[in-house]
Structure formats: C-alpha cells, structure tokens
Design a protein around this motif. Structure first.
Motif, short mmCIF file in Angstrom:
data_model
loop_
_atom_site.label_atom_id
_atom_site.label_comp_id
_atom_site.label_asym_id
_atom_site.label_seq_id
_atom_site.Cartn_x
_atom_site.Cartn_y
_atom_site.Cartn_z
N LYS A 71 -7.09 9.92 -10.98
CA LYS A 71 -7.85 9.72 -12.22
C LYS A 71 -7.10 10.35 -13.39
N GLN A 72 -7.05 9.60 -14.47
CA GLN A 72 -6.49 10.14 -15.72
C GLN A 72 -7.57 11.00 -16.35
N VAL A 73 -7.29 12.31 -16.49
CA VAL A 73 -8.33 13.22 -16.97
C VAL A 73 -8.20 13.53 -18.46
N ALA A 74 -7.05 13.20 -19.05
CA ALA A 74 -6.87 13.33 -20.49
C ALA A 74 -5.78 12.34 -20.86
N ALA A 75 -5.55 12.14 -22.16
CA ALA A 75 -4.60 11.12 -22.59
C ALA A 75 -3.24 11.25 -21.89
N PRO A 76 -2.68 12.48 -21.81
CA PRO A 76 -1.36 12.54 -21.16
C PRO A 76 -1.38 13.03 -19.72
N LEU A 77 -2.56 13.19 -19.12
CA LEU A 77 -2.65 13.92 -17.84
C LEU A 77 -3.39 13.11 -16.78
N SER A 78 -2.75 12.97 -15.61
CA SER A 78 -3.39 12.27 -14.49
C SER A 78 -3.36 13.20 -13.28
N MET A 79 -4.45 13.21 -12.53
CA MET A 79 -4.51 14.06 -11.34
C MET A 79 -4.85 13.21 -10.13
N SER A 80 -4.33 13.64 -8.96
CA SER A 80 -4.69 12.92 -7.74
C SER A 80 -4.93 13.92 -6.62
N ALA A 81 -5.74 13.51 -5.67
CA ALA A 81 -6.02 14.32 -4.49
C ALA A 81 -5.97 13.40 -3.28
N HIS A 82 -5.43 13.91 -2.18
CA HIS A 82 -5.44 13.10 -0.97
C HIS A 82 -5.88 13.91 0.25
N TYR A 83 -6.37 13.19 1.21
CA TYR A 83 -6.89 13.77 2.46
C TYR A 83 -6.41 12.87 3.59
N TYR A 84 -5.90 13.48 4.65
CA TYR A 84 -5.31 12.67 5.72
C TYR A 84 -5.55 13.37 7.05
N VAL A 85 -5.91 12.59 8.06
CA VAL A 85 -6.17 13.16 9.38
C VAL A 85 -5.43 12.35 10.45
N ASP A 86 -4.79 13.05 11.39
CA ASP A 86 -4.24 12.47 12.61
C ASP A 86 -5.04 13.03 13.78
N THR A 87 -5.74 12.18 14.50
CA THR A 87 -6.38 12.62 15.74
C THR A 87 -5.52 12.11 16.88
N ILE A 88 -4.93 13.05 17.62
CA ILE A 88 -3.86 12.71 18.56
C ILE A 88 -4.33 12.88 20.00
N SER A 89 -4.03 11.86 20.80
CA SER A 89 -4.24 11.95 22.25
C SER A 89 -2.91 11.60 22.88
N SER A 90 -2.26 12.60 23.49
CA SER A 90 -0.87 12.39 23.90
C SER A 90 -0.64 12.55 25.39
N ALA A 91 -0.05 11.50 25.95
CA ALA A 91 0.50 11.57 27.31
C ALA A 91 1.87 10.90 27.24
N SER A 92 2.68 11.37 26.28
CA SER A 92 3.99 10.77 26.05
C SER A 92 4.92 11.10 27.22
N ILE A 93 6.09 10.50 27.21
CA ILE A 93 7.05 10.73 28.31
C ILE A 93 7.43 12.21 28.39
N ASP A 94 7.55 12.89 27.24
CA ASP A 94 7.84 14.33 27.26
C ASP A 94 6.71 15.10 27.93
N VAL A 95 5.49 14.70 27.58
CA VAL A 95 4.32 15.43 28.08
C VAL A 95 4.16 15.22 29.58
N VAL A 96 4.31 13.97 30.05
CA VAL A 96 4.06 13.73 31.48
C VAL A 96 5.16 14.32 32.37
N THR A 97 6.36 14.51 31.81
CA THR A 97 7.42 15.09 32.64
C THR A 97 7.46 16.62 32.56
N GLN A 98 6.89 17.21 31.51
CA GLN A 98 7.04 18.65 31.33
C GLN A 98 5.73 19.42 31.17
N ALA A 99 4.60 18.72 30.92
CA ALA A 99 3.37 19.44 30.62
C ALA A 99 2.18 18.57 31.00
N SER A 100 1.02 18.87 30.43
CA SER A 100 -0.19 18.09 30.70
C SER A 100 -0.62 17.36 29.44
#
Lengths: 360, 71
Positions: free
Chosen positions: A33-62
């Motif tokens: 949003k432009q909050v004044a004539a010369p000024l614009s502000m932005s905000a972002h939010y981001y989420v990664d919900t991860i479920s991993s059984a990758s090749i690294d995980v299955v060979t070395q961990a759980s």
C-alpha cells in the motif's frame, strides 16, 4: 525495479510441492500500500509445512514433519527518479532461524530507457539441532547486487543482474552424513556413515540476462540465461524460455521450459574411500553433478471490480510446474546392491500454485 | 568485475551522446502487462525458493532487476 513506486496490491497464494518423498505446502500473502505520496510499504507472510521422507532422510534418519514461517516488511521511498528501498525478513523453524536486512537504490537514466539498481543484504542465521539442545551455530551472509534494465526497442526490453554472495559460519546440514567404504577382514566391502564437514566460508557470483519481446500480435516471448560459480568449485548454468498469450475474453496463458545443470563441489563424493579421507566431505545431492528440467504452465483470468469502488481489478491464477532431476554421481543408497554400484538417483516433482491478486 | 565496470562505463558514455531512441509515446507495448518482467512477484518468489532449496546456484534470479522504465 524501475524508479516508480510499486502498484498497490494484495496477493494470496497457496503452494504445494510434492516429489522425491517430500510434501511441502502452505499459504503466502503479500500486502502492498502506498501510505504517502512518495512512500509505499509492503508486508508478507509465508509458511512451508513440510513432511519429509526424502532419500537423505530414509537412508540416514527417520521421516519428519516441521513448519517454517517467514514474515517480511519492506519500505520504498521515491525521490525524483531515485527509488530507495529497505527491508527486513525473518523466518523460523524448529532448528533454524534467519534474519535479513536489505537496502537498495534504483535510478532511471537517459529518458527513462535505462534503470540501474544496487542492493545490499545482510543475514544472520542461527542453526540448531532438534536432537541436541546444546548445539547452536551461527551463519553470517552478505549479498551485493547490481541490476540494469534497458529498453532496446519499442518491442523489446532486457535486464541484466549480477549477484555476489558470501557466507561465513556453519554451512552444512547438522543432520547429514557422508558415506565411506569399510573393508572387512574377508575382503567384503560395506558402507559406514560419518557427519559431514564443510568449509566455513563460501563466496559465489551469479550473472543473469533476461529478454522480453512483444510479438507482432499481442503476445510476448522471453528468454533467460544465468551463469553461476562459487569457491566450492561448483559451476552451474540455466536457461529458460517462456511465451505469454492473452485472449480477448480476459485470459492470459504462459508456458515455460527451464533447464539447469551443475557440476559437483570439490569436496563432494557419493562414497569416500575411507573415513576422514580429506579435510571437507559432503554427500549432499545438491552439491553433486546433475541436470534438471522444468516444464510449467500458468492460466490467469483477469476481471474488473465494477461493484467495489476501491478495487481496480483482480486476477485468479492457476500454475503447474513439473520438475525432473537426474543425478550423475549420487546413488540411491536405499537400494540393496553392491556398495558404490547402486543405481543413480533421480526424481520428479510437481509444483502447484493457486493464487488471487487484487489491485486497488 | 572488469565486465561490470565495462557495462557501467558503457551506460555512462551512452548518456553523454545518445538521445532516447524510444520516445515515451512509443512505449505503449512495453507498458502492456504481458511485458512485465515479474508480473506475479509472490509466485516468482515462491518458485525461486523451490529452485534455491534444490540447486546450488543462487542469485540473479528471474524477476530481479526488472522494470520497463515506462513511467
């Protein structure tokens, strides 16, 4: 980044990645949003919900589940043909916290045919290990970037970008191990694992060039090339082509194809001869020699908000990308076979994005 | 760095001698949304994140340094 304030917009995106035993999904929101004539502000939010059984995980961990959440704030200040930017991003997961501050400036030149931008970012990360309450290491990151946008003709524009990035601190994954062979008294060979050891510094540079051309009818075609190298001995290249085609009834379609290749890091090996074979040892498939291809399509439908006064327009978008990775010196250690003769690893992944954008 | 210096010098020299060869009234096509280098920043940022997590290369990604100078 041209020396104009970015448009006021809101984006809400849902993303899904599935492939190689890993599922990642979550929302991403951007509010600007432009909050004044010369000024614009932005905000972002981001989420990664991860479920991993990758090749690294299955060979070395759980297999594991975890969540990464990111917040960011950005301020853009327009002063004549100068655009000054400042930003702060923080992200956290159960074993990794990252904080980054960035500043940037861009300026139009020569009848606004040329835009030059400079940027600097500094990151401070903390690496921990979920299985060890005492373990905590720091990483310091610095990034310098130069960008140039140039109008070449009334139908064509190009951008050039150069990035120099340096990292210092604990740069390896605290869970991953390298593999080495052990010879028994009867001459039989088996595998053993030991924690990876990485150098404490890494410096890389990347050069990117992108061009966009307006076709004789209303459509655009674009191409991109990028070269990368770092002090770990990795050299990488990628190129991409894309085509955008709008229709008269509000639809916009994009198809794209991308190819990426890299060679291995100096200290990478799928199977070391002995334990502690050298100073640094890694078996991260992202440090191996491999190629990947991506084919993607996006369909967008744009619409006007005639009934709501403070909204100009919006779009609904659906995007699908199919990725294929083929490794040249990373073997599938999860397959029973003679040590070091397992089949080479490869996997496919699908990325789906559904998002709505609103301009006001 | 020598290459970067050359580009900067080229740009500066260009400013001394050349009039804009694409006038503002000729930039309608460049201002078309289909000519936006990064029309969907949230989406491109996410896709760059996907690549960065699976590739060693980083920096100079798509969508960076864009802008058409059409203001």
């Amino acid at each position: 980044m041209a020396a104009i304030l970015p448009e006021d917009r809101f984006d809400a995106l849902y993303h899904y990645y599935g492939g190689g035993g890993v599922d990642i999904s979550g929302p991403s929101l951007l509010f600007r949003k432009q909050v004044a004539a010369p000024l614009s502000m932005s905000a972002h939010y981001y989420v990664d919900t991860i479920s991993s059984a990758s090749i690294d995980v299955v060979t070395q961990a759980s297999p594991y589940n975890e969540e990464r959440t990111e917040y960011g704030l950005n301020v853009d200040y327009l002063n004549g043909k100068n655009l000054l930017s400042m930003g702060y991003t923080t992200s956290s997961e159960n074993d990794y916290v990252a904080n980054t501050v960035s500043v940037g400036i861009s300026q139009d030149f020569f009848g606004d045919l040329t835009n030059v931008s400079l940027g600097f970012a500094r990151g401070s990360d903390t690496v921990s290990r979920s299985t060890d309450n005492v373990f905590e290491r720091a990483v310091e990151r610095r990034n310098y970037r130069f960008g140039l946008s140039q109008i070449l003709t009334k139908n064509m524009t190009v951008t050039f970008a150069f990035d120099l990035t340096s990292d210092e601190g604990f740069l390896n994954n605290p869970y991953r191990s390298y593999r080495y062979s052990t010879v028994a008294g009867d001459g039989s060979v088996s595998e053993s694992w030991s924690p990876e050891v990485y150098p404490g510094t890494r410096t890389s540079n990347a050069l990117g060039l992108r061009g966009l051309y307006y076709l004789p009818y209303r459509a655009a075609i674009g191409a991109e090339v990028r070269q990368f190298s770092d002090t770990w001995g990795i050299k990488a290249q990628n190129w991409q082509v894309f085509y955008r085609h709008p229709t008269d009834n509000g639809w916009l379609f994009e198809v794209r194809y991308r190819q990426y290749s890299q060679n291995r890091a100096d200290f990478y090996s799928d199977l070391f001869d002995v334990q502690n074979a050298q100073n640094y040892m890694a078996r991260d498939k992202e440090l191996s020699t491999y190629e990947s291809q991506t084919f993607g399509v996006t369909a967008s439908y744009g619409f006007n908000f005639s009934g709501i006064q403070w909204i100009d327009r919006g779009s609904i978008n659906l995007s699908w990308d199919h990725l294929r990775f083929d490794y040249a010196d990373f073997r599938n250690a999860d397959v029973s076979s003679d040590v070091g003769n397992e089949p080479l690893y490869g996997f496919s992944a699908n990325v789906i994005q559904v998002y709505i954008s609103v301009w006001y | 760095m020598r290459f970067i210096s050359f580009i900067i010098l080229l740009v500066l020299l260009q400013g001394c001698s050349i009039e804009p060869w694409v006038m503002p009234y000729e930039r309608a096509r460049l201002a078309d949304p289909i000519m936006n280098m990064d029309p969907n920043p949230v989406s491109s940022s996410y896709l760059n994140h996907v690549y960065q997590a699976r590739e060693s290369a980083r920096g100079a990604e798509s969508g960076q340094g864009g802008g058409c100078g059409c203001n």
